[in-house]
Design an enzyme around this catalytic site. Structure first.
Site, PDB file in Angstrom:
ATOM      1  N   GLU A 218     -25.437 -28.896  26.798  1.00  0.00           N
ATOM      2  CA  GLU A 218     -25.582 -30.201  26.141  1.00  0.00           C
ATOM      3  C   GLU A 218     -26.696 -30.055  25.117  1.00  0.00           C
ATOM      4  O   GLU A 218     -27.882 -30.115  25.461  1.00  0.00           O
ATOM      5  CB  GLU A 218     -25.927 -31.278  27.187  1.00  0.00           C
ATOM      6  N   CYS A 253     -30.942 -37.171  21.593  1.00  0.00           N
ATOM      7  CA  CYS A 253     -29.956 -36.265  20.982  1.00  0.00           C
ATOM      8  C   CYS A 253     -28.904 -37.016  20.189  1.00  0.00           C
ATOM      9  O   CYS A 253     -28.308 -36.465  19.284  1.00  0.00           O
ATOM     10  CB  CYS A 253     -29.299 -35.424  22.069  1.00  0.00           C
TER      11      CYS A 253
HETATM   12  P1  NAD Z   1     -37.290 -28.729  26.508  1.00  0.00           P
HETATM   13  O1  NAD Z   1     -38.325 -28.096  25.675  1.00  0.00           O
HETATM   14  O2  NAD Z   1     -37.698 -29.606  27.646  1.00  0.00           O
HETATM   15  O3  NAD Z   1     -36.326 -27.588  27.010  1.00  0.00           O
HETATM   16  C1  NAD Z   1     -35.268 -27.835  27.867  1.00  0.00           C
HETATM   17  C2  NAD Z   1     -35.386 -26.910  29.044  1.00  0.00           C
HETATM   18  O4  NAD Z   1     -35.318 -25.568  28.593  1.00  0.00           O
HETATM   19  C3  NAD Z   1     -36.685 -27.077  29.810  1.00  0.00           C
HETATM   20  O5  NAD Z   1     -36.396 -27.170  31.184  1.00  0.00           O
HETATM   21  C4  NAD Z   1     -37.467 -25.833  29.457  1.00  0.00           C
HETATM   22  O6  NAD Z   1     -38.274 -25.395  30.524  1.00  0.00           O
HETATM   23  C5  NAD Z   1     -36.380 -24.828  29.151  1.00  0.00           C
HETATM   24  N1  NAD Z   1     -36.810 -23.830  28.176  1.00  0.00           N
HETATM   25  C6  NAD Z   1     -37.546 -24.052  27.056  1.00  0.00           C
HETATM   26  N2  NAD Z   1     -37.725 -22.892  26.390  1.00  0.00           N
HETATM   27  C7  NAD Z   1     -37.113 -21.920  27.093  1.00  0.00           C
HETATM   28  C8  NAD Z   1     -36.946 -20.500  26.926  1.00  0.00           C
HETATM   29  N3  NAD Z   1     -37.452 -19.853  25.878  1.00  0.00           N
HETATM   30  N4  NAD Z   1     -36.224 -19.819  27.856  1.00  0.00           N
HETATM   31  C9  NAD Z   1     -35.695 -20.462  28.914  1.00  0.00           C
HETATM   32  N5  NAD Z   1     -35.838 -21.801  29.119  1.00  0.00           N
HETATM   33  C10 NAD Z   1     -36.518 -22.529  28.234  1.00  0.00           C
HETATM   34  O7  NAD Z   1     -36.326 -29.631  25.639  1.00  0.00           O
HETATM   35  P2  NAD Z   1     -35.909 -29.461  24.148  1.00  0.00           P
HETATM   36  O8  NAD Z   1     -35.010 -28.296  23.984  1.00  0.00           O
HETATM   37  O9  NAD Z   1     -37.072 -29.604  23.243  1.00  0.00           O
HETATM   38  O10 NAD Z   1     -35.040 -30.797  24.058  1.00  0.00           O
HETATM   39  C11 NAD Z   1     -34.712 -31.334  22.872  1.00  0.00           C
HETATM   40  C12 NAD Z   1     -33.344 -30.835  22.429  1.00  0.00           C
HETATM   41  O11 NAD Z   1     -32.403 -31.158  23.423  1.00  0.00           O
HETATM   42  C13 NAD Z   1     -32.862 -31.493  21.162  1.00  0.00           C
HETATM   43  O12 NAD Z   1     -32.221 -30.535  20.358  1.00  0.00           O
HETATM   44  C14 NAD Z   1     -31.855 -32.516  21.656  1.00  0.00           C
HETATM   45  O13 NAD Z   1     -30.886 -32.862  20.726  1.00  0.00           O
HETATM   46  C15 NAD Z   1     -31.287 -31.805  22.829  1.00  0.00           C
HETATM   47  N6  NAD Z   1     -30.761 -32.764  23.794  1.00  0.00           N
HETATM   48  C16 NAD Z   1     -29.424 -32.789  23.999  1.00  0.00           C
HETATM   49  C17 NAD Z   1     -28.892 -33.721  24.873  1.00  0.00           C
HETATM   50  C18 NAD Z   1     -27.420 -33.798  25.137  1.00  0.00           C
HETATM   51  O14 NAD Z   1     -27.050 -34.459  26.102  1.00  0.00           O
HETATM   52  N7  NAD Z   1     -26.573 -33.164  24.350  1.00  0.00           N
HETATM   53  C19 NAD Z   1     -29.732 -34.608  25.536  1.00  0.00           C
HETATM   54  C20 NAD Z   1     -31.095 -34.537  25.308  1.00  0.00           C
HETATM   55  C21 NAD Z   1     -31.598 -33.595  24.439  1.00  0.00           C
END
Ligand code: NAD
Length: 464
Positions: A218, A253
């Protein structure tokens, strides 16, 4: 639920093997277990509403009303929907068989994929952690939930509360960041469900490939809005501004990332947006109780760089104020930043909204199609030709007409992206499906055999 804290050394292999052991006992398969856990989630929320709101306020300054309507109540509704429909979703589906195999029966039976790993993001840290877990439980899986380290209050609350309500051997919460996810990704899972950005999505998919584990990703992207003059501008403006600023200050998102509007309508639209912003958040939005803050300094600085970019700074027509100490950025409208500027390159994920003027609807569609496929494309119009064009000529996770965000709470609509915005979907039955394998079952009767299928293939058999 067992809690694994980041300061203790995570034994990822042990977490995965405990969950597999529990799954093998078969105790998560019966409907009774699944229903019990789903009811427990409803109870957890109902008995801890204030704590959930407090944690979301601590992490994101999320207003109580938003915390309830966009997080906890959505999860409650999702769990209740699963409770109501579980037996229907689980039921075998009978299929017709061709006469050549008669007498025989055929049906499709959903079975739990097994041991699931759910990785949650920070922007809706309660909703996007618990909602996928509902799907995993409904499907009969055991599950490891990794909460987001970026929102520590909600992460800690989940890891404190959930053990009091859910089955400790079947559902485990791991707190922590990249090292914990990395260690967990090395384990063999039967399903990985990741919500977050496309860069990490690629890491997750790479790790899953090693074990041929199916993934749901997602992800995000730039969600456009096209608006024309056939709509009630005040109503459209309310829905767009609520979708952008009333949803975690644009850190969602599916919040509108940029607006596309024909040149002649742009001045009127910007005027309307400004007046809606004043109506919603007053003359000084900093004093409004209804506006979330930026999650942390990293994201504040990332958004500040976008604001300070010369292609953006000169084009601000509303807002632009910010305060790093309180992580405040005002709702900001930016008219016609250069199309190759940083703000138009990647997902903004914050309270900045570019308004791009275009010659006509075709130019808007070309611009959308020049970018990676979005999670949502929005069309504000009553023009039937435009509806047809957007439906047939754009591709995105979803197409939303004349609103923002509300599609998220329609359980019958699978929610997910396509291409760069994700793969797979969930919500309602799609959540159950995403954690299930649909096993084809064929049962041939002992009677009524057809000798023609067996060698030797004599001339009379060939002639038939
Ligand atoms: P985040 O930084 O919380 O990361 C998400 C998860 O990935 C966390 O649990 C984190 O620990 C893990 N993570 C981060 N870096 C990592 C790495 N290098 N290796 C392994 N795991 C890692 O969240 P984010 O990515 O900043 O969230 C924002 C993004 O999520 C935006 O792009 C948003 O559009 C997307 N998003 C999508 C949805 C959807 O339902 N499609 C919903 C919410 C957010």
């Amino acid at each position: 639920m067992t809690i694994i804290k980041p300061h203790s050394v995570l034994d990822a292999a042990k977490v995965a093997s405990c969950l597999r052991e529990t799954f093998r006992t078969g105790r998560t398969r019966p409907s009774n277990w699944r229903l019990e856990q789903l009811h427990a989630i409803v109870k957890l929320i109902e008995e801890n509403e204030d704590e959930i709101c407090r944690a979301l306020f601590a992490d994101l300054h999320k207003p109580r009303h938003e915390a309830l309507t966009m997080e906890s109540l959505v999860v409650t509704a999702s769990a209740k929907h699963a409770i109501k429909n579980l037996n229907k979703w689980r039921a075998p589906v009978k299929k017709e068989t061709p006469y050549i195999v008669w007498p025989a029966s055929a049906f499709i039976l959903p079975e739990p994929l097994g041991v699931a790993f759910v990785i949650a993001p920070w922007n809706f840290p309660f909703l996007l952690a618990v909602d996928p877990v509902i799907g995993a439980i409904a499907a009969g899986c055991t599950v490891c939930l990794k909460t987001s380290e970026v929102t520590p209050a909600t992460s800690e609350l989940l890891s404190t509360l959930v053990p009091k309500y859910l089955d400790n051997d079947a559902i485990k919460v791991v707190e922590g960041g990249v090292p914990e996810v990395t260690a967990l990704l090395e384990q063999k899972w039967d399903k990985i469900f990741y919500t977050g950005n496309p860069k990490v999505g690629r890491i997750v998919m790479g790790a899953a490939a090693k074990h041929l584990t199916p993934v749901t990703l997602e992800l995000g992207g730039k969600c456009p809005v096209f608006i024309d003059d056939t709509v009630d501008l005040q109503l459209a403006s309310r829905r767009i501004m609520a979708g952008k600023y009333g949803s975690n200050s644009g850190q969602a998102c599916i919040s509108p990332d940029y607006i596309l509007v024909e040149e002649h309508l742009a001045p009127k639209l910007i005027k309307q947006f400004r007046s809606t912003l004043v109506e919603f958040f007053g003359e000084d939005p900093r004093t409004s109780k209804d506006l979330s803050r930026i999650v942390n300094k990293n994201h504040f600085q990332r958004l500040s760089r976008l604001l300070d970019d010369p292609a953006t700074a000169d084009r601000i027509v509303h807002g632009g104020e910010r305060d790093e100490d309180s992580l405040y950025i005002a709702p900001t409208l930016i008219e016609d930043p250069a199309l190759d500027s940083p703000i138009m390159a990647d997902e903004i994920f914050g309270p900045l909204l570019p308004i791009i003027t275009v010659r006509n609807v075709n130019a808007a569609i070309d611009l959308i199609n020049d970018k990676p496929k979005a999670l949502v494309v929005h069309l504000f119009s009553t023009n039937k030709d435009y509806v047809k064009m957007f439906t047939e000529e754009t591709s995105s996770g979803g197409l939303v007409m004349n609103d923002c965000i509300m599609q998220f709470i329609v359980p019958e609509l699978p929610f997910g992206g396509v291409g760069e915005s994700g793969t797979g979907a969930y919500h309602g039955k799609a959540s159950f499906d995403t954690f299930s394998h649909f096993k084809s079952i064929f049962n041939k009767s002992q009677s009524g055999d057809a000798p023609i299928r067996y060698p030797p293939f004599t001339l009379w058999k060939q002639a038939m």
